[in-house]
Scaffold this motif. Structure first.
Motif, PDB file in Angstrom:
ATOM      1  N   LEU A 365       0.521  -1.293   0.184  1.00 53.25           N
ATOM      2  CA  LEU A 365      -0.139  -0.114   0.333  1.00 53.25           C
ATOM      3  C   LEU A 365       0.934   1.265   0.143  1.00 53.25           C
ATOM      4  CD1 LEU A 365      -2.646  -1.120   2.365  1.00 53.25           C
ATOM      5  CD2 LEU A 365      -3.120  -0.276  -0.301  1.00 53.25           C
ATOM      6  N   PRO A 366       2.010   1.560   0.673  1.00 54.00           N
ATOM      7  CA  PRO A 366       2.691   2.510   1.036  1.00 54.00           C
ATOM      8  C   PRO A 366       3.044   2.794  -0.308  1.00 54.00           C
ATOM      9  CG  PRO A 366       3.558   0.840   2.621  1.00 54.00           C
ATOM     10  CD  PRO A 366       2.385   0.246   2.141  1.00 54.00           C
ATOM     11  N   LEU A 367       3.391   1.944  -1.725  1.00 54.64           N
ATOM     12  CA  LEU A 367       3.841   2.481  -2.658  1.00 54.64           C
ATOM     13  C   LEU A 367       2.445   3.070  -3.276  1.00 54.64           C
ATOM     14  CD1 LEU A 367       5.076  -1.585  -3.769  1.00 54.64           C
ATOM     15  CD2 LEU A 367       6.136   0.747  -3.234  1.00 54.64           C
ATOM     16  N   ALA A 368       1.586   3.563  -2.686  1.00 55.15           N
ATOM     17  CA  ALA A 368       0.883   4.292  -3.910  1.00 55.15           C
ATOM     18  C   ALA A 368       0.644   5.665  -2.921  1.00 55.15           C
ATOM     19  CB  ALA A 368      -0.360   3.599  -3.391  1.00 55.15           C
ATOM     20  N   THR A 369       1.441   6.175  -2.307  1.00 51.35           N
ATOM     21  CA  THR A 369       1.470   7.402  -1.033  1.00 51.35           C
ATOM     22  C   THR A 369       1.753   8.409  -1.798  1.00 51.35           C
ATOM     23  OG1 THR A 369       2.239   5.836   0.840  1.00 51.35           O
ATOM     24  CG2 THR A 369       1.904   9.004   0.820  1.00 51.35           C
ATOM     25  N   PHE A 370       1.871   8.502  -3.237  1.00 51.31           N
ATOM     26  CA  PHE A 370       2.218   9.390  -3.831  1.00 51.31           C
ATOM     27  C   PHE A 370       1.019  10.252  -4.564  1.00 51.31           C
ATOM     28  CE2 PHE A 370       7.092   8.557  -3.388  1.00 51.31           C
ATOM     29  CZ  PHE A 370       6.997   9.543  -2.611  1.00 51.31           C
ATOM     30  N   TRP A 371       0.117   8.846  -4.854  1.00 49.61           N
ATOM     31  CA  TRP A 371      -1.071   9.747  -5.617  1.00 49.61           C
ATOM     32  C   TRP A 371      -2.337   9.459  -4.392  1.00 49.61           C
ATOM     33  CZ3 TRP A 371       2.741   5.467  -7.369  1.00 49.61           C
ATOM     34  CH2 TRP A 371       3.493   5.464  -8.455  1.00 49.61           C
ATOM     35  N   ILE A 372      -2.318   8.789  -3.585  1.00 43.07           N
ATOM     36  CA  ILE A 372      -3.645   8.782  -2.882  1.00 43.07           C
ATOM     37  C   ILE A 372      -2.984   9.411  -1.131  1.00 43.07           C
ATOM     38  CG2 ILE A 372      -4.844   6.568  -3.930  1.00 43.07           C
ATOM     39  CD1 ILE A 372      -3.985   4.868  -1.396  1.00 43.07           C
ATOM     40  N   GLY A 373      -1.602   9.218  -0.924  1.00 41.22           N
ATOM     41  CA  GLY A 373      -1.686  10.768   0.052  1.00 41.22           C
ATOM     42  C   GLY A 373      -1.469   9.288   1.370  1.00 41.22           C
ATOM     43  N   VAL A 374      -1.337   9.962   2.272  1.00 36.85           N
ATOM     44  CA  VAL A 374      -0.663   9.233   3.726  1.00 36.85           C
ATOM     45  C   VAL A 374      -1.782   8.911   4.736  1.00 36.85           C
ATOM     46  CG1 VAL A 374       0.547   9.681   5.681  1.00 36.85           C
ATOM     47  CG2 VAL A 374       1.662  10.157   4.180  1.00 36.85           C
ATOM     48  N   ALA A 375      -2.730   9.697   4.256  1.00 38.30           N
ATOM     49  CA  ALA A 375      -4.334   9.470   4.998  1.00 38.30           C
ATOM     50  C   ALA A 375      -4.839   8.188   4.129  1.00 38.30           C
ATOM     51  CB  ALA A 375      -5.063  10.222   5.167  1.00 38.30           C
ATOM     52  N   ALA A 376      -5.357   8.300   3.115  1.00 46.75           N
ATOM     53  CA  ALA A 376      -5.575   7.273   3.148  1.00 46.75           C
ATOM     54  C   ALA A 376      -4.802   5.675   2.253  1.00 46.75           C
ATOM     55  CB  ALA A 376      -5.725   7.681   0.887  1.00 46.75           C
ATOM     56  N   VAL A 377      -3.682   5.606   2.607  1.00 46.55           N
ATOM     57  CA  VAL A 377      -2.846   4.769   3.356  1.00 46.55           C
ATOM     58  C   VAL A 377      -2.965   3.905   4.202  1.00 46.55           C
ATOM     59  CG1 VAL A 377      -0.556   3.430   3.248  1.00 46.55           C
ATOM     60  CG2 VAL A 377      -0.826   4.944   1.636  1.00 46.55           C
ATOM     61  N   VAL A 378      -3.069   5.190   5.271  1.00 46.04           N
ATOM     62  CA  VAL A 378      -3.486   5.008   6.532  1.00 46.04           C
ATOM     63  C   VAL A 378      -4.905   3.952   7.084  1.00 46.04           C
ATOM     64  CG1 VAL A 378      -3.499   5.424   9.046  1.00 46.04           C
ATOM     65  CG2 VAL A 378      -1.815   6.195   7.276  1.00 46.04           C
ATOM     66  N   ALA A 379      -5.873   4.930   5.978  1.00 40.09           N
ATOM     67  CA  ALA A 379      -7.420   3.836   6.565  1.00 40.09           C
ATOM     68  C   ALA A 379      -7.065   2.506   5.899  1.00 40.09           C
ATOM     69  CB  ALA A 379      -8.409   5.580   5.245  1.00 40.09           C
ATOM     70  N   ALA A 380      -6.484   2.506   4.147  1.00 41.89           N
ATOM     71  CA  ALA A 380      -6.376   1.386   3.912  1.00 41.89           C
ATOM     72  C   ALA A 380      -6.057   0.070   4.677  1.00 41.89           C
ATOM     73  CB  ALA A 380      -5.427   1.434   2.520  1.00 41.89           C
ATOM     74  N   ILE A 381      -4.479   1.058   5.113  1.00 42.87           N
ATOM     75  CA  ILE A 381      -3.929  -0.644   6.400  1.00 42.87           C
ATOM     76  C   ILE A 381      -5.433  -0.969   7.439  1.00 42.87           C
ATOM     77  CG2 ILE A 381      -2.605  -0.566   8.056  1.00 42.87           C
ATOM     78  CD1 ILE A 381      -0.697   0.787   6.315  1.00 42.87           C
ATOM     79  N   ALA A 382      -5.771   0.012   7.239  1.00 39.68           N
ATOM     80  CA  ALA A 382      -7.153  -0.277   8.848  1.00 39.68           C
ATOM     81  C   ALA A 382      -8.132  -1.049   8.249  1.00 39.68           C
ATOM     82  CB  ALA A 382      -7.361   1.221   9.979  1.00 39.68           C
ATOM     83  N   ALA A 383      -7.973  -0.952   7.150  1.00 35.50           N
ATOM     84  CA  ALA A 383      -9.628  -1.581   6.425  1.00 35.50           C
ATOM     85  C   ALA A 383      -8.846  -2.736   6.643  1.00 35.50           C
ATOM     86  CB  ALA A 383      -9.578  -0.769   5.071  1.00 35.50           C
ATOM     87  N   VAL A 384      -7.806  -3.163   5.327  1.00 36.55           N
ATOM     88  CA  VAL A 384      -7.367  -4.617   6.265  1.00 36.55           C
ATOM     89  C   VAL A 384      -7.160  -5.194   7.070  1.00 36.55           C
ATOM     90  CG1 VAL A 384      -5.514  -5.999   5.021  1.00 36.55           C
ATOM     91  CG2 VAL A 384      -5.954  -3.923   3.901  1.00 36.55           C
ATOM     92  N   CYS A 385      -6.674  -4.450   7.830  1.00 37.89           N
ATOM     93  CA  CYS A 385      -6.923  -5.425   9.106  1.00 37.89           C
ATOM     94  C   CYS A 385      -8.247  -5.822   9.896  1.00 37.89           C
ATOM     95  CB  CYS A 385      -6.284  -4.620   9.936  1.00 37.89           C
ATOM     96  SG  CYS A 385      -4.533  -4.631  10.334  1.00 37.89           S
ATOM     97  N   VAL A 386      -9.048  -4.650  10.135  1.00 37.30           N
ATOM     98  CA  VAL A 386     -10.736  -4.959   9.957  1.00 37.30           C
ATOM     99  C   VAL A 386     -11.123  -5.783   9.426  1.00 37.30           C
ATOM    100  CG1 VAL A 386     -13.196  -4.211  10.176  1.00 37.30           C
ATOM    101  CG2 VAL A 386     -10.798  -2.460  10.472  1.00 37.30           C
ATOM    102  N   LEU A 387     -10.828  -6.129   7.780  1.00 38.69           N
ATOM    103  CA  LEU A 387     -11.123  -7.475   7.029  1.00 38.69           C
ATOM    104  C   LEU A 387     -10.786  -8.875   8.315  1.00 38.69           C
ATOM    105  CD1 LEU A 387     -12.341  -8.442   4.831  1.00 38.69           C
ATOM    106  CD2 LEU A 387     -10.338  -7.888   3.231  1.00 38.69           C
ATOM    107  N   LEU A 388      -9.606  -8.454   7.923  1.00 39.21           N
ATOM    108  CA  LEU A 388      -8.464 -10.117   8.717  1.00 39.21           C
ATOM    109  C   LEU A 388      -9.673 -10.084   9.571  1.00 39.21           C
ATOM    110  CD1 LEU A 388      -6.890 -11.993   9.243  1.00 39.21           C
ATOM    111  CD2 LEU A 388      -4.892 -10.314   9.648  1.00 39.21           C
TER     112      LEU A 388
END
Length: 417
Positions: A365-388
């Motif tokens: 996910l951090p590879l997409a930071t330049f396009w979607i921003g740090v906030a979106a990356v943190v949100a996506a990481i949280a979403a993956v953990c919630v899904l798990l």
């Protein structure tokens, strides 16, 4: 109501506590002891956060891991001793207080160690802690005849390795130890530290209580999660003082809390007490493996602090580095959590395939930071953990229903419908 009674233990002969002692829980003294580590962990986390924010995250990682090992190992030494020999009398309490004083001295030396590789105060704190711990083992050796050889081995091993730490400090201060040899010397002493329990317990295993140990590790996990909340709140405070409350700020703050809640949920999906009781020989892998679990949680706190901070004002670290400062600790936590649980549980609740998939996605996910921003990356990481968490709970429920169907209908237990 009957009048309250108070039992004061002035002096109790130290002996091994029962392995199957019922209702064994952490004592008030152990909880107070843990509070001293709150200070130490908060200090080392703040130092790592400063390094990440300044763009020197990798440079600050080695000092962080070194100092965190000192903190974790001091906690480990006391926890396993207390599980076997806690008498809660006056001498025991006073020697525990000595160890607590050592932890506070160690915490005071963390900025110098992490910032300037000056381990003088940290070593002094360790010496103070070791005085209290060795005295406890010597007392156990004198008063518990059956465990005398083990206790004296612990006392001797801890003393010898501590002399090694003092020697390293002296050689470093005098320039006799080249800077390039510092890390290998440290690694050698760490190996010796980890070897002391294995060597000492060969004489006779100590009577540590599996459910008590599992609870103590769970409590330290909660402390580290709390430190992550504290670290993130420092970033929030900085952003509020700067008057920069933006959309990304709110997203990171909320998703950071959701992420920590998901990681807490995953840890306590497995009750390790029964597993440790059935597989005491796996206790080293389970106990030592928690170093990575705990260090990952502490590092995550630093990453979240910087992530919140950068939403309010500019920092030297790149968005990619900040993204990985959150993703790498989460990925390591998930992988190592599965390892330590698998060591003591026959059928791990969390699927290894699910863990592998989640870790792969999180680290990508951090590879997409330049396009979607740090906030979106943190949100996506949280979403993956919630899904798990959701997938794990759903899978466990399906397995439970299948097992109940094979064994026929059963009457609901207390509190079940």
């Amino acid at each position: 109501m009957p009048p309250a009674t108070t039992t004061i233990r002035i002096r109790v002969r130290m002996g091994a506590r029962a392995i199957d002692e019922p209702h064994r829980a952490s004592s008030q003294l152990e909880l107070l002891f843990d509070l001293t580590f709150v200070v130490a962990v908060a200090t080392v986390t703040a130092q790592l956060a400063h390094s990440i924010a300044d763009g020197h995250g990798l440079t600050g990682l080695v000092p962080f891991l070194q100092v965190f090992f000192a903190i974790w190992w001091a906690w480990m030494n006391f926890t396993w001793f207390a599980s076997s020999y806690d008498t809660d009398d006056v001498p025991y309490r006073l020697l525990t207080m000595v160890q607590m004083a050592g932890v506070l001295v160690l915490a005071a030396g963390v900025p110098a160690a992490a910032g300037h590789s000056d381990y003088e105060i940290v070593t002094l704190g360790y010496v103070i802690m070791r005085i209290g711990l060795v005295a406890q083992w010597l007392r156990a050796g004198l008063e518990h005849q059956a465990g005398r050889r083990t206790a004296l081995r612990y006392a001797a091993g801890i003393t010898i390795v501590q002399m090694g730490w003092i020697l390293q400090l002296l050689l470093t201060e005098t320039g006799a130890l080249p800077a390039s040899s510092g890390l290998p010397f440290f690694a050698g002493l760490v190996v010796l530290e980890l070897a002391v329990p294995r060597w000492a317990e060969r004489a006779r295993p100590t009577n540590w209580h599996p459910h008590h140990i599992a609870e103590r590790y769970g409590l330290f996990t909660i402390i580290l999660l709390g430190e992550s909340v504290l670290a993130a709140s420092r970033g929030v405070e900085g952003a509020l003082e700067a008057g920069e409350v933006s959309g990304p700020f709110v997203v990171i703050a909320v998703c950071g809390l959701v992420l920590l809640f998901a990681l807490w949920w995953l840890y306590f999906l497995v009750q390790a007490g029964e597993g440790l009781s059935d597989r005491r020989h796996r206790s080293y892998l389970w106990g030592y493996g928690h170093y990575g679990v705990f260090a990952a949680l502490a590092a995550l706190g630093a990453g979240l602090e910087v992530a919140v901070e950068q939403s309010g004002h500019e920092v030297a670290a790149s968005p990619l580095a900040i993204g990985y400062a959150v993703a790498v600790p989460v990925g390591l936590y998930l992988a190592l959590l599965w390892v330590v649980h698998a060591a003591v549980v026959t059928d791990p609740v969390i699927s290894p395939a699910a863990v592998l998939g989640c870790v792969t996605v999180i680290l990508s996910l951090p590879l997409a930071t330049f396009w979607i921003g740090v906030a979106a990356v943190v949100a996506a990481i949280a979403a993956v953990c919630v899904l798990l968490v959701a997938v794990t709970i759903a899978t466990a429920a399906a397995v439970a229903r299948a097992g109940a169907g094979r064994h026929g209908p059963q009457s609901p237990g207390p509190g079940e419908s």
